[in-house]
Motif scaffolding. Structure first.
Motif, short mmCIF file in Angstrom:
data_model
loop_
_atom_site.label_atom_id
_atom_site.label_comp_id
_atom_site.label_asym_id
_atom_site.label_seq_id
_atom_site.Cartn_x
_atom_site.Cartn_y
_atom_site.Cartn_z
N LYS A 1 0.84 -1.22 0.00
CA LYS A 1 0.00 0.00 0.00
C LYS A 1 0.87 1.26 0.00
CE LYS A 1 -2.09 -1.27 3.83
NZ LYS A 1 -1.60 -2.66 3.97
N THR A 2 1.84 1.29 0.94
CA THR A 2 2.69 2.48 1.08
C THR A 2 3.50 2.69 -0.19
OG1 THR A 2 2.87 1.78 3.36
CG2 THR A 2 4.25 3.61 2.69
N THR A 3 4.04 1.60 -0.69
CA THR A 3 4.85 1.69 -1.90
C THR A 3 4.02 2.23 -3.07
OG1 THR A 3 6.02 -0.25 -1.08
CG2 THR A 3 6.48 0.40 -3.35
N LEU A 4 2.80 1.74 -3.16
CA LEU A 4 1.91 2.18 -4.24
C LEU A 4 1.61 3.68 -4.13
CD1 LEU A 4 0.17 1.49 -6.69
CD2 LEU A 4 -1.68 0.85 -5.12
N LEU A 5 1.31 4.10 -2.90
CA LEU A 5 1.03 5.53 -2.69
C LEU A 5 2.25 6.38 -3.04
CD1 LEU A 5 -1.02 5.31 0.63
CD2 LEU A 5 -1.80 6.44 -1.45
N ASP A 6 3.42 5.91 -2.59
CA ASP A 6 4.65 6.67 -2.88
C ASP A 6 4.87 6.78 -4.38
OD1 ASP A 6 5.12 7.09 -0.27
OD2 ASP A 6 6.65 5.52 -0.03
N SER A 7 4.69 5.66 -5.07
CA SER A 7 4.93 5.67 -6.51
C SER A 7 3.94 6.56 -7.23
CB SER A 7 4.84 4.25 -7.09
OG SER A 7 5.79 3.43 -6.45
N LEU A 8 2.68 6.51 -6.78
CA LEU A 8 1.67 7.37 -7.40
C LEU A 8 2.02 8.84 -7.18
CD1 LEU A 8 -1.53 5.40 -6.37
CD2 LEU A 8 -0.88 5.92 -8.72
N ARG A 9 2.47 9.14 -6.00
CA ARG A 9 2.84 10.52 -5.67
C ARG A 9 4.04 10.96 -6.51
NH1 ARG A 9 1.93 11.47 0.17
NH2 ARG A 9 2.78 9.39 0.26
N LYS A 10 5.01 10.07 -6.59
CA LYS A 10 6.23 10.39 -7.35
C LYS A 10 5.90 10.61 -8.82
CE LYS A 10 9.55 7.99 -4.61
NZ LYS A 10 9.80 6.55 -4.52
N SER A 11 4.95 9.83 -9.32
CA SER A 11 4.58 9.96 -10.72
C SER A 11 4.12 11.39 -11.00
CB SER A 11 3.49 8.97 -11.09
OG SER A 11 2.25 9.38 -10.52
N GLN A 12 3.61 12.05 -9.98
CA GLN A 12 3.18 13.43 -10.13
C GLN A 12 4.34 14.39 -10.07
OE1 GLN A 12 -0.06 14.71 -10.86
NE2 GLN A 12 0.24 12.61 -11.56
N LEU A 13 5.29 14.11 -9.17
CA LEU A 13 6.44 14.99 -9.00
C LEU A 13 7.21 15.14 -10.30
CD1 LEU A 13 8.06 14.29 -5.53
CD2 LEU A 13 6.93 16.36 -6.38
N VAL A 14 7.35 14.01 -11.03
CA VAL A 14 8.09 14.02 -12.28
C VAL A 14 7.44 14.99 -13.27
CG1 VAL A 14 8.83 12.62 -14.25
CG2 VAL A 14 8.87 11.66 -11.94
N SER A 15 6.12 14.97 -13.26
CA SER A 15 5.44 15.80 -14.24
C SER A 15 5.31 17.25 -13.77
CB SER A 15 4.05 15.24 -14.53
OG SER A 15 3.26 15.30 -13.36
N MET A 16 5.72 17.49 -12.51
CA MET A 16 5.60 18.85 -11.99
C MET A 16 6.78 19.70 -12.43
SD MET A 16 4.16 19.00 -8.16
CE MET A 16 5.71 19.75 -7.70
N GLU A 17 6.55 20.95 -12.72
CA GLU A 17 7.62 21.80 -13.21
C GLU A 17 8.59 22.17 -12.09
OE1 GLU A 17 5.84 25.08 -15.32
OE2 GLU A 17 4.78 23.66 -16.59
N ALA A 18 8.08 22.80 -11.06
CA ALA A 18 8.94 23.12 -9.92
C ALA A 18 8.88 21.96 -8.94
CB ALA A 18 8.47 24.41 -9.26
N GLY A 19 9.96 21.23 -8.85
CA GLY A 19 9.98 20.03 -8.01
C GLY A 19 9.89 20.37 -6.54
N GLY A 20 8.69 20.59 -6.04
CA GLY A 20 8.49 20.89 -4.62
C GLY A 20 8.78 19.65 -3.78
N ILE A 21 8.86 19.86 -2.50
CA ILE A 21 9.10 18.72 -1.61
C ILE A 21 7.74 18.15 -1.19
CG2 ILE A 21 10.21 17.94 0.52
CD1 ILE A 21 11.70 20.84 0.23
N THR A 22 7.51 16.91 -1.55
CA THR A 22 6.23 16.30 -1.19
C THR A 22 6.17 16.13 0.31
OG1 THR A 22 6.63 14.98 -3.13
CG2 THR A 22 4.66 14.46 -1.85
N GLN A 23 5.06 16.48 0.87
CA GLN A 23 4.91 16.22 2.30
C GLN A 23 3.59 15.53 2.55
OE1 GLN A 23 5.20 20.01 4.19
NE2 GLN A 23 3.29 20.75 3.31
#
Ligand code: GDP
Length: 510
Positions: A85-107
């Protein structure tokens, strides 16, 4: 008028000492106390102050269908521990970071948004375990539209998999299966789907309507497919909300930040949350100062199905609490005051019924103790008397001298403990009158036996029996030695006869 209240308090049967007078002066409570004490009381001040605060805030009625707009689904990921579950959530979140222009720090704020290149969005709740789902449902707030059930392809359906299925079914929330760890050598996705079939989760390939996506949360395989499947299901569900009007939502996380003070994540369900909005949640309120997304970026507003961090709370509300927007700060204060007084009143009521319960328990244990004591006292008396008199027979009534009290020895027999006890209790209350002193030398249940008669003979006593007979031998022995043996089936007759005998009206048959 405190004096009156105190007087009322003192007049009641309540345990006044255990109450803190400062904490109990709620109107309801005072009324209760005063009513109990039968006092007259004027309520003018109390009732006006109550009217002023008697205003809560509630959800608005359902919106006009024409004002509804499609909204993203809110998804909870569930499944057995270690299934990813955690891994899936992390990967889903990361998939968004890549597409984000300003790489903010996910919290971690309790939720995050995933956007597909096509523009469709999905809000994922990432509150660990089942907590988000069950605690919020327990509070009556349903926040989840879809459950993604994670099942590891190398492990299959396990305990918590079944629990998750039950949760979703009970809440009537549709599921999508993420068959995870498909990258593993021993992965067997087909087995997972067959096992699910046995638990009434019928995947599409078996003719059901549950989508199952083979993924690898670790490697990120097929996560896009999983998100697309979620969006597709959401479309079928036609999820809609009203983006205008007063905001309604739910607190999904709450914490206190050193710099920002109380910070909560709000999931907006209706209306659009903006800076300056005044919100009430539970017994606290906020004038929204700042809004942040999961990447720590300040946002201006958040519409339905969006989760945002809200700064501006007076105190931190609890997760699961319903958020409602009100028109002004004054109104917010009013609602909070009202709710607090309501809660206090509820507490008072609980306290009051606890006191009553305690009193009842007290009374019961007191009665029980008394019953035991009187029983004991008889027994003790009996033993003491028996030993004291064993070797010196009681003075017979006929041998009574001027200043000597008449004495009478008694044996009580009955059919059950209850009847014997009843007779003993009556005798206990019998105030040893001038004429005669009473000694119960023996009591018990069962028919009158020869030994009872012998005992009575020894002490020159009488036998009183209730609802039992005497054995033939006992009857003969009693007759031979002139031992009074009285058999009764009605208690008051027995008692009457006994009293007559005690008061000397009845001459012992000897
Ligand atoms: P949770 O308890 O359900 O949150 O499971 P975790 O996300 O903590 O994952 C448990 C373990 O499984 C971790 O060691 C992960 O690295 C591993 N894991 C999760 N997903 C995958 C996957 O798709 N493939 C493989 N090979 N391992 C995974």
């Amino acid at each position: 008028d405190c004096d009156h209240v105190f007087e009322a308090l003192m007049n009641t049967a309540m345990d006044v000492d255990s109450l803190d007078p400062d904490s109990v002066l709620s109107e309801k409570w005072i009324k209760e106390v005063v009513t109990r004490s039968g006092m007259k009381f004027r309520w003018t001040n109390l009732s006006t102050s109550r009217e002023r605060t008697n205003r809560d805030v509630h959800m608005r009625p359902p919106a006009d269908p024409s004002s509804l707009k499609p909204r993203p689904p809110v998804v909870t990921i569930m499944g057995h521990v270690d299934h990813g579950k955690t891994t899936l959530l992390d990967s889903l979140r990361k998939s968004q970071l890549v597409s984000m222009e300003a790489g903010g720090i996910t919290q971690h704020i309790g939720a995050f948004l995933v956007q597909l290149p096509s523009g469709e969005k999905v809000t994922f709740l990432d509150t660990p375990g089942h907590a988000a789902f069950s605690s919020m449902r327990a509070r009556g707030a349903s926040v989840t539209d879809i459950v993604i059930l994670v099942v590891a392809a190398d492990d299959g359906v396990m305990n918590q998999t079944l629990e998750s299925i039950q949760h979703a079914k009970r809440a009537n929330v549709p599921m999508i299966v993420a068959v995870n760890k498909c990258d593993k050598l021993h992965a067997d996705p087909q087995r997972v789907k067959r096992e699910l079939l046995a638990h009434d989760v019928v995947c599409e390939e078996f003719g059901g309507d549950v989508q199952a996506i083979h993924v690898s949360a670790l490697k990120g395989d097929n996560l896009r497919l999983l998100t697309e499947a979620t969006v597709a299901l959401a479309e079928v569900m036609e999820l809609k909300a009203e983006p205008s009007g007063y905001v309604e939502g739910v607190i999904i996380e709450s914490r206190t930040d050193k710099g920002k003070g109380p910070v909560t994540t709000a999931l907006v369900q209706r209306g659009t949350l903006k800076r300056g909005c005044v919100l009430v949640a539970g017994k606290t309120w906020a004038k929204v100062r700042l809004l942040f997304d999961e990447n720590g970026q300040a946002v201006k507003e958040a519409g339905p199905s969006c989760a945002v961090e809200v700064v501006g709370w007076k105190e931190a509300p609890s997760a699961g609490e319903v958020i409602l927007e009100v028109e002004s700060e004054q109104r917010a204060r009013e609602v909070v005051t009202w709710r607090s007084s309501e809660e206090e009143q509820q507490k008072m009521e609980e306290e009051l019924s606890a006191i009553e319960l305690k009193q009842q328990q007290h009374l019961q244990s007191y009665r029980k103790e008394r019953a035991e004591f009187s029983h004991l006292s008889w027994r003790k008396r009996k033993v003491a008397l028996y030993h004291a008199n064993k070797n010196k027979p009681l003075v017979k009534p006929s041998e009574k001298t001027q200043d000597e009290k008449l004495q009478m020895a008694l044996i009580i027999k009955g059919d059950v403990d209850g009847s014997v006890e009843a007779i003993l209790n009556i005798l206990d209350s019998y105030d040893a009158q001038q004429q005669c002193e009473l000694h119960v030398i023996h009591f018990g249940i069962g028919e009158v036996s020869e030994s009872d008669v012998k005992l009575a003979e020894t002490f020159a006593g009488s036998i009183y029996a209730f609802n039992v007979t005497a054995s033939r031998a006992a009857l003969q022995l009693a007759a031979r030695h002139g031992v009074p043996l009285r058999l009764h089936t009605i208690i008051y007759r027995l008692v009457d006869e006994l009293k007559d005998e005690l008061s000397g009206k009845l001459q012992p048959l000897r």
